[in-house]
Design a protein around this motif. Structure first.
Motif, PDB file in Angstrom:
ATOM      1  N   ALA A   2       0.920  -1.187  -0.094  1.00 36.45           N
ATOM      2  CA  ALA A   2      -0.062   0.197   0.009  1.00 36.45           C
ATOM      3  C   ALA A   2       0.795   1.382   0.098  1.00 36.45           C
ATOM      4  O   ALA A   2       1.876   1.350   0.578  1.00 36.45           O
ATOM      5  CB  ALA A   2      -0.855   0.131   1.382  1.00 36.45           C
ATOM      6  N   THR A   3       0.375   2.212  -0.820  1.00 35.78           N
ATOM      7  CA  THR A   3       1.293   3.524  -1.012  1.00 35.78           C
ATOM      8  C   THR A   3       0.756   4.428   0.366  1.00 35.78           C
ATOM      9  O   THR A   3      -0.588   4.168   0.844  1.00 35.78           O
ATOM     10  CB  THR A   3       0.759   4.122  -2.015  1.00 35.78           C
ATOM     11  N   LYS A   4       1.638   5.327   1.155  1.00 34.63           N
ATOM     12  CA  LYS A   4       1.152   6.049   2.109  1.00 34.63           C
ATOM     13  C   LYS A   4       0.331   7.214   1.643  1.00 34.63           C
ATOM     14  O   LYS A   4       0.694   7.698   0.453  1.00 34.63           O
ATOM     15  CB  LYS A   4       2.580   6.618   2.655  1.00 34.63           C
ATOM     16  N   GLU A   5      -0.575   7.559   2.176  1.00 34.40           N
ATOM     17  CA  GLU A   5      -1.431   8.825   2.118  1.00 34.40           C
ATOM     18  C   GLU A   5      -0.814   9.819   2.719  1.00 34.40           C
ATOM     19  O   GLU A   5      -0.754   9.931   3.837  1.00 34.40           O
ATOM     20  CB  GLU A   5      -3.022   8.422   2.046  1.00 34.40           C
ATOM     21  N   VAL A   6      -1.194  11.144   2.337  1.00 37.11           N
ATOM     22  CA  VAL A   6      -0.807  12.343   3.093  1.00 37.11           C
ATOM     23  C   VAL A   6      -2.015  13.144   3.174  1.00 37.11           C
ATOM     24  O   VAL A   6      -2.757  13.240   2.150  1.00 37.11           O
ATOM     25  CB  VAL A   6       0.266  13.250   2.146  1.00 37.11           C
ATOM     26  N   SER A   7      -2.622  13.232   4.384  1.00 33.62           N
ATOM     27  CA  SER A   7      -3.829  13.877   4.479  1.00 33.62           C
ATOM     28  C   SER A   7      -3.772  15.126   5.360  1.00 33.62           C
ATOM     29  O   SER A   7      -2.863  15.271   6.095  1.00 33.62           O
ATOM     30  CB  SER A   7      -4.994  12.836   5.191  1.00 33.62           C
ATOM     31  N   LEU A   8      -4.764  15.884   5.294  1.00 30.46           N
ATOM     32  CA  LEU A   8      -5.014  17.146   6.359  1.00 30.46           C
ATOM     33  C   LEU A   8      -6.035  16.697   7.136  1.00 30.46           C
ATOM     34  O   LEU A   8      -7.018  16.142   6.905  1.00 30.46           O
ATOM     35  CB  LEU A   8      -5.205  18.413   5.730  1.00 30.46           C
ATOM     36  N   ILE A   9      -6.290  17.082   8.419  1.00 29.21           N
ATOM     37  CA  ILE A   9      -6.996  16.932   9.319  1.00 29.21           C
ATOM     38  C   ILE A   9      -7.667  18.160  10.157  1.00 29.21           C
ATOM     39  O   ILE A   9      -6.423  18.512  10.705  1.00 29.21           O
ATOM     40  CB  ILE A   9      -7.208  15.454  10.164  1.00 29.21           C
ATOM     41  N   TYR A 119      -1.347  24.130   6.664  1.00 28.03           N
ATOM     42  CA  TYR A 119      -2.465  23.721   5.997  1.00 28.03           C
ATOM     43  C   TYR A 119      -2.490  24.405   4.510  1.00 28.03           C
ATOM     44  O   TYR A 119      -2.671  23.742   3.476  1.00 28.03           O
ATOM     45  CB  TYR A 119      -4.108  24.200   6.681  1.00 28.03           C
ATOM     46  N   ARG A 120      -2.117  25.737   4.354  1.00 26.27           N
ATOM     47  CA  ARG A 120      -2.306  26.454   3.281  1.00 26.27           C
ATOM     48  C   ARG A 120      -1.009  25.685   2.071  1.00 26.27           C
ATOM     49  O   ARG A 120      -1.401  25.362   1.124  1.00 26.27           O
ATOM     50  CB  ARG A 120      -1.921  27.868   3.168  1.00 26.27           C
ATOM     51  N   GLU A 121       0.006  25.398   2.746  1.00 28.42           N
ATOM     52  CA  GLU A 121       1.117  24.633   1.994  1.00 28.42           C
ATOM     53  C   GLU A 121       0.598  23.321   1.441  1.00 28.42           C
ATOM     54  O   GLU A 121       0.995  22.954   0.351  1.00 28.42           O
ATOM     55  CB  GLU A 121       2.412  24.679   2.807  1.00 28.42           C
ATOM     56  N   ALA A 122       0.024  22.451   2.412  1.00 26.59           N
ATOM     57  CA  ALA A 122      -0.232  21.118   2.113  1.00 26.59           C
ATOM     58  C   ALA A 122      -1.277  21.178   1.171  1.00 26.59           C
ATOM     59  O   ALA A 122      -1.126  20.251   0.144  1.00 26.59           O
ATOM     60  CB  ALA A 122      -0.719  20.492   3.757  1.00 26.59           C
ATOM     61  N   ILE A 123      -2.285  22.036   1.320  1.00 27.81           N
ATOM     62  CA  ILE A 123      -3.395  22.207   0.165  1.00 27.81           C
ATOM     63  C   ILE A 123      -2.911  22.253  -1.319  1.00 27.81           C
ATOM     64  O   ILE A 123      -3.365  21.466  -2.251  1.00 27.81           O
ATOM     65  CB  ILE A 123      -4.434  22.796   0.514  1.00 27.81           C
ATOM     66  N   ARG A 129      -3.763  14.073  -0.510  1.00 28.68           N
ATOM     67  CA  ARG A 129      -4.685  13.424  -1.282  1.00 28.68           C
ATOM     68  C   ARG A 129      -6.015  13.626  -0.604  1.00 28.68           C
ATOM     69  O   ARG A 129      -7.034  13.531  -1.218  1.00 28.68           O
ATOM     70  CB  ARG A 129      -4.222  11.449  -0.956  1.00 28.68           C
ATOM     71  N   ASN A 130      -6.126  13.930   0.924  1.00 28.71           N
ATOM     72  CA  ASN A 130      -7.306  13.905   1.312  1.00 28.71           C
ATOM     73  C   ASN A 130      -7.322  14.888   2.330  1.00 28.71           C
ATOM     74  O   ASN A 130      -6.443  15.233   2.903  1.00 28.71           O
ATOM     75  CB  ASN A 130      -7.716  12.699   2.265  1.00 28.71           C
ATOM     76  N   ILE A 131      -8.379  15.738   2.657  1.00 30.04           N
ATOM     77  CA  ILE A 131      -8.803  16.750   3.709  1.00 30.04           C
ATOM     78  C   ILE A 131      -9.997  16.094   4.581  1.00 30.04           C
ATOM     79  O   ILE A 131     -11.054  15.879   4.249  1.00 30.04           O
ATOM     80  CB  ILE A 131      -9.253  17.966   3.213  1.00 30.04           C
ATOM     81  N   PHE A 132      -9.519  15.844   5.479  1.00 27.30           N
ATOM     82  CA  PHE A 132     -10.664  15.409   6.662  1.00 27.30           C
ATOM     83  C   PHE A 132     -11.060  16.730   7.595  1.00 27.30           C
ATOM     84  O   PHE A 132     -10.072  17.209   8.274  1.00 27.30           O
ATOM     85  CB  PHE A 132      -9.961  14.423   7.649  1.00 27.30           C
ATOM     86  N   LEU A 133     -12.415  17.105   7.087  1.00 30.27           N
ATOM     87  CA  LEU A 133     -12.658  18.435   7.813  1.00 30.27           C
ATOM     88  C   LEU A 133     -13.878  18.360   8.546  1.00 30.27           C
ATOM     89  O   LEU A 133     -14.898  18.115   7.901  1.00 30.27           O
ATOM     90  CB  LEU A 133     -12.726  19.460   6.649  1.00 30.27           C
ATOM     91  N   THR A 134     -13.813  18.734   9.707  1.00 31.92           N
ATOM     92  CA  THR A 134     -15.271  18.445  10.459  1.00 31.92           C
ATOM     93  C   THR A 134     -15.598  20.128  10.547  1.00 31.92           C
ATOM     94  O   THR A 134     -14.848  21.059  10.869  1.00 31.92           O
ATOM     95  CB  THR A 134     -14.796  18.356  12.168  1.00 31.92           C
ATOM     96  N   ARG A 135     -16.877  20.103  10.062  1.00 27.40           N
ATOM     97  CA  ARG A 135     -17.478  21.671   9.796  1.00 27.40           C
ATOM     98  C   ARG A 135     -18.337  21.748  11.099  1.00 27.40           C
ATOM     99  O   ARG A 135     -19.281  20.895  11.023  1.00 27.40           O
ATOM    100  CB  ARG A 135     -18.181  21.471   8.682  1.00 27.40           C
ATOM    101  N   ILE A 136     -18.140  22.726  11.653  1.00 28.37           N
ATOM    102  CA  ILE A 136     -18.580  22.988  13.189  1.00 28.37           C
ATOM    103  C   ILE A 136     -19.721  24.148  12.779  1.00 28.37           C
ATOM    104  O   ILE A 136     -19.216  25.150  12.323  1.00 28.37           O
ATOM    105  CB  ILE A 136     -17.712  23.140  14.238  1.00 28.37           C
TER     106      ILE A 136
END
Length: 182
Positions: A2-9, A119-123, A129-136
């Motif tokens: 499996a390939t590593k995933e880079v995600s934001l949370i 976050y800005r740099e990573a996006i 690959r992914n953004i896990f974002l809790t929208r409050i």
């Protein structure tokens, strides 16, 4: 293999706020447990996930929770040269950290956990690959914000961590969202 995933949370309120004076503006225990589960869970028990954060985010974590347990803690800073106590790695920039964690055979996946500039740099980074974002669904006073991102590049989707349901805690409604790079 499996390939590593880079995600934001992250979690953000209605105005995309993510922090105020170096701390989270809300206390949502189940949402924090979700963060812990997503960033800690691995398929291969011989590996751990890496969490990459800026120095201010590291310092904002209450000392009793630092380092974040069962994860490889990576701090980014252009101003400090000594690795903070409890931190596993210190890098001057995000790309160095990503390259190192991608090459590290003990790392399963990589999570960017803040702050605003990281976050800005990573996006903008093609590795993300992914953004896990809790929208409050509430208003809080904030001085740090989650950056806008192109929803034509990151499409909302679902996985085992995210459903279409809205949750509520302490009278605050929130939704766990996942955006995957097309």
């Amino acid at each position: 293999m499996a390939t590593k995933e880079v995600s934001l949370i992250a979690a953000s309120c209605r105005n995309n706020g993510i922090g105020f004076k170096g701390t989270l503006p809300w206390r949502l225990k189940r949402e924090m447990a979700y963060f812990t589960k997503v960033t800690s869970e691995v398929r291969d028990d011989s590996k751990r996930n890496a969490v990459i954060m800026g120095r201010k985010t590291w310092q904002a974590i209450p000392s009793k929770y630092r380092p974040l347990a069962n994860r490889i803690n990576v701090v980014l800073s252009k101003t400090i040269t000594q690795k903070p106590d409890g931190c596993d790695f210190l890098f001057a920039d995000l790309q160095q950290a990503l390259n190192s964690m991608l090459e590290n055979e003990h790392v399963e996946n990589i999570f960017i956990i803040g702050g605003e500039q990281i976050y800005r740099e990573a996006i903008a980074n093609d590795l993300c690959r992914n953004i896990f974002l809790t929208r409050i669904d509430a208003d809080y006073e904030c001085d740090a914000f989650f950056p806008q991102f192109d929803e034509n590049i990151y499409k909302q989707t679902q996985n085992t961590f995210v459903s279409a349901d809205t949750d509520e805690e302490n009278g605050v409604k929130y939704k766990l969202c996942l955006y995957a790079r097309k």
